[in-house]
Write a protein that holds these residues in place. Structure first.
Motif, short mmCIF file in Angstrom:
data_model
loop_
_atom_site.label_atom_id
_atom_site.label_comp_id
_atom_site.label_asym_id
_atom_site.label_seq_id
_atom_site.Cartn_x
_atom_site.Cartn_y
_atom_site.Cartn_z
N VAL A 42 67.58 59.52 -18.68
CA VAL A 42 67.72 58.42 -19.63
C VAL A 42 69.16 58.33 -20.14
N ASP A 43 69.79 59.47 -20.39
CA ASP A 43 71.19 59.47 -20.84
C ASP A 43 72.09 58.79 -19.81
N TYR B 268 67.60 49.29 -17.78
CA TYR B 268 66.64 48.92 -18.83
C TYR B 268 65.22 49.19 -18.36
N ILE C 5 64.56 53.05 -18.12
CA ILE C 5 64.39 53.65 -19.45
C ILE C 5 63.01 53.30 -20.00
N GLU D 267 71.42 55.06 -19.88
CA GLU D 267 72.06 54.49 -21.07
C GLU D 267 73.55 54.24 -20.83
N ASN E 253 63.58 47.62 -24.05
CA ASN E 253 64.28 47.77 -22.77
C ASN E 253 63.57 46.97 -21.68
N GLU F 109 64.37 63.13 -19.45
CA GLU F 109 65.15 62.86 -20.66
C GLU F 109 66.64 62.76 -20.34
#
Length: 128
Positions: free
Chosen positions: A85-86, A102, A105, A89, A122, A82
């Motif tokens: 993912v930040d 992309y 994710i 991003e 994504n 998780e």
């Protein structure tokens, strides 16, 4: 190594990000929880950058993206999907044309069977 207060010159800011990444890499081998805390500092510093630091980021965007990607992959390998993912991003913010964040994710979200519509969006963006 976590820093207190603001950093100095713009080159010092980028070097600070590199140093934090190196510390996170080293800690990942023996203390993943501590490595996660250290690596999260990279994102915090970028998100709360001063005007001068934002300029340094802009002038060294490729290096910052490289640091973010390395941190994201390291977090993923340690099981902190998780949080990775930040980081992916943030890479998308700096280079929306780069397909790797992309794809990563999409892969992470699909593997956890969460936010599947966002994962698919994504993935579509990654193959454009």
């Amino acid at each position: 190594m976590p820093l207190l207060g603001r950093r100095g010159s713009t080159t010092t800011f980028i070097q600070t990000l590199r140093n934090i990444l190196d510390e996170g890499k080293e800690l990942s081998k023996k203390d993943p929880e501590r490595a996660k805390i250290v690596l999260r500092e990279i994102l915090r510093l970028i998100n709360y950058a001063t005007d001068g630091e934002k300029l340094a980021i802009e002038n060294n965007k490729d290096e910052v993206i490289k640091i973010l990607l390395e941190a994201a992959f390291l977090l993923f390998e340690m099981g902190f999907k998780e949080l990775s993912v930040d980081f992916f991003e943030k890479v998308k913010e700096y280079n929306p044309k780069l397909p790797e964040p992309y794809y990563q994710i999409a892969k992470i979200l699909a593997s956890q069977n969460i936010q599947l519509s966002y994962a698919l969006a994504n993935l579509q963006k990654a193959v454009e």
